[in-house]
Design an enzyme around this catalytic site. Structure first.
Site, short mmCIF file in Angstrom:
data_model
loop_
_atom_site.label_atom_id
_atom_site.label_comp_id
_atom_site.label_asym_id
_atom_site.label_seq_id
_atom_site.Cartn_x
_atom_site.Cartn_y
_atom_site.Cartn_z
N THR A 1 40.51 40.93 32.31
CA THR A 1 39.97 42.24 32.67
C THR A 1 38.68 42.02 33.46
OG1 THR A 1 39.48 44.46 31.81
CG2 THR A 1 38.55 42.61 30.59
N VAL B 1 45.31 45.58 36.48
CA VAL B 1 44.19 45.02 37.24
C VAL B 1 42.92 45.59 36.64
CG1 VAL B 1 43.06 44.86 39.50
CG2 VAL B 1 45.57 44.85 39.36
N CYS B 2 41.89 44.75 36.53
CA CYS B 2 40.58 45.20 36.07
C CYS B 2 40.68 45.83 34.68
CB CYS B 2 40.00 46.15 37.11
SG CYS B 2 38.21 46.39 37.04
N THR B 3 40.03 46.97 34.46
CA THR B 3 40.03 47.59 33.13
C THR B 3 41.33 48.33 32.82
OG1 THR B 3 38.84 49.52 34.00
CG2 THR B 3 37.53 47.77 32.98
N GLY C 1 41.88 40.08 36.81
CA GLY C 1 40.47 40.31 36.54
C GLY C 1 39.96 41.51 37.32
#
Length: 231
Positions: free
Chosen positions: A122, A102-104, A152
């Protein structure tokens, strides 16, 4: 006797807590699933907020997982060149059904060499870093490429987790969890994406995160160089 699904979420200092608490709530609702919070040691770690987090298992004691998930946050940048973390992810990825983030957190998967040749999502502010690891940046809430499933930024973690549950179990189970959580987003503003945010809001955020982006770029370049040298 049915073997329970083994789902593990990496936690680490300065993790963005919503990156993993959203998926954690979804995964914890899967009937019979065993969910692990994983770090190097069993000791509380600080999130990027006031919340302290306690791992439930260590790298050494973690069972083989069906799903390994890496959330993001400022602390994720520090993992890009942490061989203990990267080695753990590589080992787990060999036997996992799904390798996720998830995310970075996707940058950490990339630094471990686990996204080369894959499409990945990302946080919008980190999208231009994925290609350094041989991944194809994909601007979407949830990106599925074979057994790599990446979400994202931050709140996309709930979308990611529900999507993954539909793949692990079935759509009806995922929809039942969504209903239980009353996940029915209706944001008060349309500023949740750089494409829709007012120009002054985007400018303010870009100014605020400029220093963090510069540091992340340096860490990504170091990680990508090491990865290429070891290939």
């Amino acid at each position: 006797m049915t073997v329970p699904l083994q789902i593990g979420l990496l936690i680490f200092p300065k993790v963005t807590q919503l990156d993993f608490t959203g998926p954690l709530q979804v995964f914890s609702s899967v009937p019979g699933a065993k969910v692990h919070l994983i770090w190097k040691r069993i000791e509380p770690v600080t999130s990027d907020s006031v919340m302290m987090l306690t791992p439930t298992t260590t790298f050494a004691d973690c069972p083989q997982l069906d799903v390994i998930c890496v959330p993001g946050g400022a602390g994720a940048d520090d993992l890009l060149n942490d061989e203990d973390v990267l080695d753990f992810l590589r080992r787990q990825a060999e036997g996992a059904k799904y390798v996720t983030s998830v995310c970075t957190g996707s940058l950490v998967l990339g630094a471990a060499g686990l996204l080369k040749g894959y499409r990945a999502a990302t946080h919008w502010s980190a999208m231009d870093n994925l290609s350094a690891f041989g991944a194809t940046p994909t601007k979407t809430r949830v990106c599925t490429d074979r057994n790599r499933v990446t979400g994202g930024g931050v709140t996309a973690g709930i979308d990611f987790a529900l999507t993954l549950v539909s793949m692990l179990v079935d759509r009806t189970t995922a929809e039942a969890i969504q209903l239980r959580l009353e996940y029915n987003p209706a944001p008060p503003f349309q500023s949740g994406s750089p494409d829709t945010a007012p120009a002054e809001v985007l400018a303010r955020i870009n100014e605020r995160i400029a220093q963090f982006k510069a540091r992340r770029k340096e860490m990504v370049e170091r990680a990508a160089t090491r990865l290429n040298e070891s290939a």
